[in-house]
Design an enzyme around this catalytic site. Structure first.
Site, mmCIF file in Angstrom:
data_model
loop_
_atom_site.group_PDB
_atom_site.id
_atom_site.type_symbol
_atom_site.label_atom_id
_atom_site.label_comp_id
_atom_site.label_asym_id
_atom_site.label_seq_id
_atom_site.Cartn_x
_atom_site.Cartn_y
_atom_site.Cartn_z
ATOM 1 N N TYR A 51 5.269 2.987 -7.459
ATOM 2 C CA TYR A 51 5.422 3.651 -6.168
ATOM 3 C C TYR A 51 6.793 3.395 -5.567
ATOM 4 O O TYR A 51 7.506 4.311 -5.186
ATOM 5 C CB TYR A 51 4.344 3.166 -5.189
ATOM 6 C CG TYR A 51 2.964 3.615 -5.551
ATOM 7 C CD1 TYR A 51 2.549 4.917 -5.309
ATOM 8 C CD2 TYR A 51 2.065 2.741 -6.154
ATOM 9 C CE1 TYR A 51 1.274 5.337 -5.647
ATOM 10 C CE2 TYR A 51 0.789 3.153 -6.501
ATOM 11 C CZ TYR A 51 0.404 4.445 -6.247
ATOM 12 O OH TYR A 51 -0.848 4.858 -6.590
ATOM 13 N N GLU A 125 -0.077 6.477 -12.088
ATOM 14 C CA GLU A 125 0.050 6.818 -10.670
ATOM 15 C C GLU A 125 1.518 6.769 -10.266
ATOM 16 O O GLU A 125 2.212 5.803 -10.566
ATOM 17 C CB GLU A 125 -0.744 5.851 -9.778
ATOM 18 C CG GLU A 125 -2.245 5.961 -9.900
ATOM 19 C CD GLU A 125 -2.969 5.041 -8.937
ATOM 20 O OE1 GLU A 125 -2.357 4.622 -7.929
ATOM 21 O OE2 GLU A 125 -4.149 4.732 -9.189
ATOM 22 N N TRP A 173 0.388 11.245 -8.147
ATOM 23 C CA TRP A 173 -0.631 10.724 -7.227
ATOM 24 C C TRP A 173 -0.403 11.321 -5.851
ATOM 25 O O TRP A 173 0.623 11.055 -5.246
ATOM 26 C CB TRP A 173 -0.543 9.198 -7.183
ATOM 27 C CG TRP A 173 -1.602 8.586 -6.321
ATOM 28 C CD1 TRP A 173 -1.448 8.099 -5.045
ATOM 29 C CD2 TRP A 173 -2.972 8.408 -6.644
ATOM 30 N NE1 TRP A 173 -2.634 7.637 -4.564
ATOM 31 C CE2 TRP A 173 -3.598 7.816 -5.522
ATOM 32 C CE3 TRP A 173 -3.752 8.712 -7.764
ATOM 33 C CZ2 TRP A 173 -4.948 7.505 -5.493
ATOM 34 C CZ3 TRP A 173 -5.089 8.399 -7.733
ATOM 35 C CH2 TRP A 173 -5.680 7.799 -6.609
ATOM 36 N N GLU A 180 -6.513 5.240 2.093
ATOM 37 C CA GLU A 180 -5.470 4.304 1.670
ATOM 38 C C GLU A 180 -5.767 2.888 2.162
ATOM 39 O O GLU A 180 -6.172 2.675 3.308
ATOM 40 C CB GLU A 180 -4.111 4.765 2.209
ATOM 41 C CG GLU A 180 -2.951 3.855 1.856
ATOM 42 C CD GLU A 180 -2.618 3.877 0.376
ATOM 43 O OE1 GLU A 180 -1.619 3.252 -0.006
ATOM 44 O OE2 GLU A 180 -3.350 4.517 -0.409
ATOM 45 N N PHE A 181 -5.542 1.905 1.280
ATOM 46 C CA PHE A 181 -5.738 0.507 1.636
ATOM 47 C C PHE A 181 -4.894 0.144 2.854
ATOM 48 O O PHE A 181 -3.693 0.376 2.883
ATOM 49 C CB PHE A 181 -5.352 -0.411 0.470
ATOM 50 C CG PHE A 181 -6.270 -0.315 -0.704
ATOM 51 C CD1 PHE A 181 -7.585 -0.718 -0.600
ATOM 52 C CD2 PHE A 181 -5.812 0.174 -1.918
ATOM 53 C CE1 PHE A 181 -8.440 -0.632 -1.688
ATOM 54 C CE2 PHE A 181 -6.665 0.262 -3.009
ATOM 55 C CZ PHE A 181 -7.980 -0.145 -2.896
#
Length: 243
Positions: A51, A125, A173, A180-181
Site C-alpha cells: 500500500y 492487494e 484493491w 476499513e480497520f
C-alpha cells in the site's frame, strides 16, 4: 526481519532470521530438523500486499523482555512523517495520513527477488482509500485512484523488466467499498461507486474504466508503458476540476 523475515526465512531456509534469534533468544522456539526440512521450500507462491511506505526510527524497549510484543522486540517505531514533518510521497488527504509512494513497490519486489531467490509473486492487494467526504462527482471521477494504480503499475512493470522479478499477477484493491480497520466506513474504496442511500445508484468509476482499458491493452499488446504514462497526464486533473 521481524515482518517478512519472520515467515520468509523459515519458508526458504527452515529457520528464523539471525537477528530475531539474537534479540528474542530463548523466547523464540527452534525448528527441529524434521520441521525445518518440512517447511523450507513448502510454498507455491507469495501473495504480497503493498500500500504505502513508512519511515522507521529506533524505539527503546522499557518493558521486561517477557512482556515484549514482536514490535517491541523489533525496536522500531513506524511513522508516516519524518523528523521534518514530511510524508514519503504525494498526499491525498493529510487528515487521514493518506499518501502514496509508488517507487516503494519497485524496492520491495527487488528485495524479495534478491533475498529469497526470485520467488513466484502475485500482488494480492494494492490500492488506496479516499476521503468519505468527497462528492458523488469526485468519487466517480476518481482521479486519485487512477494516479495511484497507474504509478504503481509503472514501477511494477519497470522492476519486472529491469530486474527480472517473477511477478505473475496484480489485484487492484478493491472492486467496491469495504470496512476499513480503524476507520470503518469513513473512507471509501473501490473501482465501482455505490450510493449507500440509494443502492440502485451504482456506477463503474473512471478508475474502473481505466483499469478495464489497461487489462485489455495488456492482453493484446505487451508494450503498455506508453498507456501508463499517458494516464498520468492532465486528463485526470481536468476531471477533478470539472467537479
Amino acid at each position: 526481519e521481524f515482518f517478512h523475515g519472520w515467515y520468509m526465512e523459515p519458508l526458504t531456509k527452515g529457520r528464523y532470521p539471525d537477528i530475531m534469534r539474537q534479540i528474542v533468544g530463548t523466547r523464540l522456539p527452534n525448528f527441529t530438523e524434521d520441521e525445518a526440512e518440512l517447511v523450507a521450500g513448502s510454498y507455491d507462491f507469495l501473495g504480497l500486499n503493498y500500500y504505502v511506505t513508512q519511515y522507521a526510527k529506533p524505539k527503546p524497549n522499557p518493558y521486561p523482555s517477557e512482556k515484549h510484543t514482536a514490535m517491541d522486540d523489533a525496536g522500531v517505531d513506524l511513522t508516516f512523517k519524518n523528523s521534518r514533518g514530511e510524508y514519503p510521497g504525494p498526499v491525498f488527504a493529510e487528515d487521514a495520513n493518506s499518501y502514496y509512494y509508488p517507487k516503494g513497490i519497485y524496492y520491495v519486489m527487488d528485495y524479495f527477488k534478491t533475498k529469497y531467490g526470485n520467488p513466484l509473486i502475485y500482488i494480492t492487494e494494492n490500492g488506496i482509500s479516499t476521503p468519505g467526504s468527497e462528492s458523488r462527482c469526485e468519487r466517480i471521477a476518481d482521479y486519485k485512484r487512477i494516479n495511484y494504480h497507474c504509478s504503481h503499475l509503472c514501477f511494477l512493470s519497470k522492476v519486472i523488466k529491469e530486474k527480472g522479478v517473477n511477478v505473475r499477477g496484480y489485484f487492484a484493491w478493491a472492486l467496491g467499498d469495504n470496512y476499513e480497520f480503524g476507520k470503518g466506513f469513513t473512507v471509501r474504496f473501490g473501482l465501482s461507486y455505490v450510493n449507500w442511500d440509494d443502492l440502485n445508484d451504482r456506477n463503474l468509476k473512471e478508475s474502473g474504466k481505466w483499469y478495464q482499458r489497461f487489462i485489455n491493452g495488456t492482453a493484446k499488446n505487451p508494450v503498455k508503458q506508453n498507456f501508463l504514462r499517458s494516464s498520468l497526464s492532465s486528463q485526470n486533473q481536468k476531471k477533478r476540476l470539472a467537479c
